[in-house]
Every structure is written in structure tokens, then in C-alpha cells.
Design a protein around this motif. Structure first.
Motif, short mmCIF file in Angstrom:
data_model
loop_
_atom_site.label_atom_id
_atom_site.label_comp_id
_atom_site.label_asym_id
_atom_site.label_seq_id
_atom_site.Cartn_x
_atom_site.Cartn_y
_atom_site.Cartn_z
N GLU A 8 0.94 -1.06 -0.03
CA GLU A 8 -0.13 -0.06 -0.15
C GLU A 8 0.86 1.35 0.17
OE1 GLU A 8 -4.00 -0.49 2.33
OE2 GLU A 8 -2.60 -2.12 3.31
N HIS A 9 2.12 1.05 -0.49
CA HIS A 9 3.09 2.33 -0.61
C HIS A 9 2.38 3.44 -1.11
CE1 HIS A 9 7.09 4.02 -1.13
NE2 HIS A 9 6.63 4.58 -2.09
N ALA A 10 1.84 3.11 -2.46
CA ALA A 10 1.34 4.50 -3.29
C ALA A 10 0.05 4.89 -2.54
CB ALA A 10 0.84 3.85 -4.55
N ILE A 11 -0.52 4.23 -2.07
CA ILE A 11 -1.91 4.81 -1.24
C ILE A 11 -1.38 5.63 -0.09
CG2 ILE A 11 -4.04 4.15 -0.22
CD1 ILE A 11 -3.80 3.37 -2.95
N SER A 12 -0.39 5.26 0.68
CA SER A 12 -0.02 6.13 1.98
C SER A 12 0.50 7.40 1.14
CB SER A 12 1.41 5.35 2.42
OG SER A 12 1.76 6.24 3.43
N GLY A 122 -1.15 -0.75 5.90
CA GLY A 122 -0.64 -2.12 5.77
C GLY A 122 0.45 -2.42 6.52
N PRO A 123 1.06 -3.68 6.42
CA PRO A 123 2.02 -4.26 7.59
C PRO A 123 3.43 -3.14 7.38
CG PRO A 123 1.34 -5.99 5.93
CD PRO A 123 0.75 -4.63 5.61
N PHE A 124 4.06 -3.05 8.60
CA PHE A 124 5.10 -2.35 8.94
C PHE A 124 4.80 -0.54 8.96
CE2 PHE A 124 6.58 -6.08 6.27
CZ PHE A 124 7.05 -6.93 7.44
N GLY A 125 3.39 -0.52 9.23
CA GLY A 125 3.17 1.00 9.53
C GLY A 125 1.68 0.94 10.07
N LYS A 201 -9.20 -13.26 1.36
CA LYS A 201 -8.34 -12.06 1.73
C LYS A 201 -7.07 -12.49 2.52
CE LYS A 201 -12.68 -9.27 2.99
NZ LYS A 201 -13.23 -8.51 3.81
N PRO A 202 -5.98 -11.44 2.31
CA PRO A 202 -4.88 -11.70 2.95
C PRO A 202 -5.22 -11.07 4.67
CG PRO A 202 -4.24 -10.29 1.10
CD PRO A 202 -5.99 -10.66 1.26
N ALA A 203 -4.93 -11.75 5.52
CA ALA A 203 -5.10 -11.41 6.95
C ALA A 203 -4.61 -10.23 7.38
CB ALA A 203 -4.82 -12.64 7.82
N ARG A 204 -3.58 -9.73 6.67
CA ARG A 204 -2.84 -8.56 7.22
C ARG A 204 -2.76 -7.46 6.14
NH1 ARG A 204 1.44 -11.63 10.57
NH2 ARG A 204 1.14 -12.84 8.31
N GLY A 205 -3.78 -7.23 5.49
CA GLY A 205 -3.68 -6.53 4.12
C GLY A 205 -5.04 -5.45 4.22
N GLY A 206 -4.70 -4.47 3.54
CA GLY A 206 -5.73 -3.58 3.26
C GLY A 206 -5.91 -2.96 1.54
N SER A 207 -6.64 -1.78 1.49
CA SER A 207 -6.86 -1.38 0.34
C SER A 207 -7.71 -2.36 -0.96
CB SER A 207 -5.64 -0.92 -0.45
OG SER A 207 -5.22 0.40 0.46
N SER A 208 -8.15 -3.34 -0.23
CA SER A 208 -8.56 -4.58 -1.14
C SER A 208 -7.53 -5.15 -1.97
CB SER A 208 -9.78 -3.91 -2.03
OG SER A 208 -10.87 -3.53 -1.30
N PHE A 275 -18.17 -5.71 -6.18
CA PHE A 275 -17.09 -6.03 -5.29
C PHE A 275 -16.26 -4.63 -5.24
CE2 PHE A 275 -12.56 -7.87 -4.38
CZ PHE A 275 -12.59 -7.53 -3.20
N TYR A 276 -16.11 -3.95 -4.07
CA TYR A 276 -15.34 -2.66 -3.71
C TYR A 276 -13.94 -3.11 -3.80
CZ TYR A 276 -14.84 2.01 -1.78
OH TYR A 276 -14.47 3.23 -1.78
N ASP A 277 -13.21 -3.27 -4.75
CA ASP A 277 -11.95 -3.58 -4.91
C ASP A 277 -11.07 -2.35 -5.10
OD1 ASP A 277 -12.33 -2.86 -7.57
OD2 ASP A 277 -12.18 -4.78 -8.46
N PHE A 278 -9.76 -2.74 -5.43
CA PHE A 278 -8.75 -1.74 -5.21
C PHE A 278 -9.23 -0.57 -6.43
CE2 PHE A 278 -5.06 0.47 -6.96
CZ PHE A 278 -4.00 0.74 -6.07
N ASP A 279 -9.50 -1.08 -7.65
CA ASP A 279 -9.63 -0.09 -8.75
C ASP A 279 -10.96 0.74 -8.37
OD1 ASP A 279 -7.57 -1.10 -10.16
OD2 ASP A 279 -8.83 -2.22 -11.83
#
Length: 380
Positions: A8-12, A122-125, A201-208, A275-279
Motif C-alpha cells: 500500500e506504498h502508493a496509497i500512503s 498495511g504491514p510495517f506501519g 483475503k490476506p489476513a493483514r492487508g488493506g486497500s482490497s 465488489f469494492y476492489d482496489f480499482d
């Protein structure tokens, strides 16, 4: 602080661009610290901050060419410095003997830190790791603490905590790395107790990112493998058919009062999958309608707002969070998840919900900074 090594680098970066534009520079001295995809901490100069947006369909990314940011613990808190010439610093991994930095690489002090605003997803933040660093460094910071961040990031533990707190959640199955690698059949047998459609889903993810909607058993293995590309821990949730997806923002109160709930909003997706996905979240706006406030009966809205505050307190959250729920056809409300660092661009749902409640985006940013500044360091 923004960027990071997660997917999720770019979203951040997009979030940081909005917040940097909204902070009152007459009131606050702001230093932008980016974390590159490789994990380097760098100082992002003012002239580059206007690039933290989507340009011609390209998402922003923090350059590796910027100067190193250095955090220093002092007796009174934290100082920030910049290393003037990172390129001349020897790399211990190349086998060369360490030598003193050349004079051009001396540290230049940028100032002491009053508060860190970590806009990391996301992870590490968002998962308690950087919050733990802030605690060790004696730095006040915006948002949830170590435990609440970790619980909010891990959807499996999140649901266990919510269920133990008496909050209504939907059926789910966890797929842990060892179980999938050594007894795949048992994992699939556990999933067979759920009703389709399923969301893998990834258990520790976000932004779909890494999420797949599965409508039959033949799609399941591929969906799990796809999710495992983002996180070796996977959660599989039973979908709510024809349910409405509502959201509610929660915000801490200055002076230590009870948290407040925003207006309730609704997401209505027009993609083929529904589905409310990333796009749908971040790209063409015509794929989705974001209704703020949601067109729901007053009693439903009040139930959602009450559940949002209860969820916030169940995980011990601080500062801010967004709580997502499903409302079924028979008007039952189920908590889907809590997001302790929700999407925070000026167009994201969290700021929109508070704008509908009468709080502008700059006022929201200021409120979060003031909440962090009044919070003591150490155990609380």
C-alpha cells in the motif's frame, strides 16, 4: 511519515499529499519523512510534495535518491536529522572495512519532534510495528497504539476480539501457513462449512489488495494462493448476499471524553462483480457511489454508530478509526472490520463522513494532531 515497504506504498503517498496540503503551516512546522519501498527513511523536500498524487494514471512513489532521515532519542524526546550525502556512506554488506563518514555526510539537525503523524497503510506501519518504535523513542503520535494497531491489522485476531466482546460478526475460517502447507485438505474441509459467495483475503492487508470473490469451490485454491502472495496468513469470510455495506468514522475527543461517531455512509458499487476492489476504491469514480450520509432509517444509522464506538473501544483504539458493517435484508447489522488508519485522502470516506458531520478536512487534521499532543508518552 508515509510510503513504506508494504503493498500500500502508493496509497500512503496519496494520503500524505492530501494531509500535507491541509496542515496549517502558520501553526505547525512540518517535516515530510518518506519510507521507500526498500525501507529507507528519507526527507522529502517541499518542492517534491506536490507530486504525491496520481498523474496520468500513475501512482506516486518515494524516490530512493533522497537524503537519509535519522531519528535520535534524547533525554526529552526525539530529534530528527538529515544525512547530507547518503551515497558516500560505505555499505557494511560489501565486505569493506567501515570508515568514518566524510564531512559531506555529517548529520544536520532538523529539530525536535512534538508529534509523528504516520500515514502508513498495511504491514510495517499500520500494524503496531512503527507504533512500537514511537513508544520506544518517546514520541507522541497520531492514532492507535501498539496493541490496537496490531489487532486492527490482523483480521483473524480482530474478529476473535470482536466476538469475545459480544459484537456481531459473520462466519469466517482462518488458513494459517503451516496448515495450508502440510494439510491443505483439512483447510478446504473447514471452508466447506461456509456458504458461497466467499471473500478470500490476506489476513493483514488493506486497500482490497489480494482479495478475491469466490462463487464456487473450484475457484478456492487459486484465490487462497493469490491472497498468500500478499500475506501467508489468509482469512476466508462468508459473504452477505444483498446486504448493504455501511461505514462509520470514529474520532477521539479532546480532554479524554467518550469517542464520537460520524455520519453513516454507504458504498454502492457498479462493477460487474459488485465488489469494492482496489480499482473501484482508487481509480475511475464512476465505478462506485459514496453516499454521505447514507439513505438509511434513523434507527439503523444509530445502531451502526453505536456499534462503531463499541468496536473502537473493544480493540482499545485511540485517535481515529473507520468501522465497516453489513446490514442484511432483515435489518441485522454485522461488524465487518475496523481500520485504524483508514483511507485519508481528501476524497476518502473517513473525511467525507466527518465533513457531513460539520468538520472540514483541515479541522479533522488539526483535531488528530491535538489529540496526539495531549496524549502522554509511556503506559496509559
Amino acid at each position: 511519515m508515509f510510503g513504506g515497504s508494504s503493498s500500500e506504498h502508493a496509497i500512503s503517498c496519496l494520503t500524505a499529499g492530501s494531509v500535507l496540503a491541509a496542515i496549517d503551516r502558520d501553526r505547525y512546522d512540518v517535516i515530510a519523512v518518506g519510507i521507500t519501498r526498500s525501507g529507507r527513511w528519507v526527507v522529502v523536500p517541499d518542492e517534491l510534495q506536490d507530486r504525491l498524487q496520481i498523474v496520468d494514471g500513475t501512482l506516486p512513489e518515494i524516490s530512493e535518491d533522497l537524503l537519509d532521515a535519522i531519528w535520535l532519542r534524547t533525554t526529552t524526546g526525539t530529534d530528527l536529522a538529515v544525512r547530507a550525502d547518503a551515497a558516500t556512506t560505505p555499505d557494511p554488506s560489501d565486505g569493506d572495512d567501515l570508515v568514518p563518514m566524510p564531512q559531506s555526510s555529517a548529520l544536520a539537525r532538523l529539530g525536535s519532534l512534538d508529534v509523528a503523524f504516520a500515514l502508513l497503510h498495511g504491514p510495517f506501519g499500520e500494524d503496531g510495528t512503527i507504533q512500537g518504535m514511537f513508544e520506544m523513542m518517546g514520541t507522541r503520535y497520531v492514532g492507535a497504539g501498539v496493541l490496537a494497531s496490531a489487532v486492527g491489522m490482523d483480521k483473524i485476531f480482530m474478529k476473535l476480539v470482536l466476538a469475545a466482546s459480544g459484537l456481531p460478526i459473520g462466519p469466517f475460517v482462518s488458513v494459517l501457513p503451516r496448515d495450508w502447507e502440510h494439510d491443505r485438505a483439512a483447510c478446504l474441509e473447514a471452508v466447506a462449512a461456509l456458504h458461497y459467495p466467499l471473500y478470500v483475503k490476506p489476513a493483514r492487508g488493506g486497500s482490497s489488495l489480494g482479495i478475491t470473490r469466490v462463487t464456487e469451490s473450484g475457484e478456492l485454491v487459486a484465490a487462497i494462493e493469490h491472497a498468500r502472495q500478499f500475506d501467508p496468513k489468509v482469512i476466508i469470510e462468508e459473504g452477505f448476499v444483498e446486504a448493504r455495506e455501511l461505514e462509520c468514522g470514529v474520532l477521539g475527543t479532546l480532554g479524554g471524553g467518550l469517542p464520537e461517531a460520524s455520519q453513516v455512509a454507504e458504498i454502492r458499487v457498479h462493477t460487474e462483480s459488485g465488489f469494492y476492489d482496489f480499482d473501484a476504491k482508487y481509480l475511475p469514480e464512476e465505478q462506485v457511489d459514496l453516499d454521505v450520509p447514507a439513505d438509511v432509517d434513523t434507527d439503523v444509522a444509530e445502531e451502526v454508530r453505536g456499534l462503531a464506538v463499541r468496536t473502537f473501544e473493544a480493540v482499545g483504539c485511540e485517535g481515529l478509526a473507520r468501522v465497516d458493517v453489513f446490514v442484511t435484508r432483515d435489518r441485522r447489522v454485522y461488524v465487518n472490520e475496523i481500520n485504524t488508519m483508514p483511507g485519508f485522502t481528501a476524497h476518502s470516506m473517513f473525511p467525507r463522513m466527518w465533513a457531513a458531520a460539520g468538520m472540514s478536512y483541515p479541522e479533522l487534521v488539526d483535531r488528530l494532531l491535538m489529540l496526539a499532543l495531549e496524549r502522554p508518552v509511556g503506559l496509559r
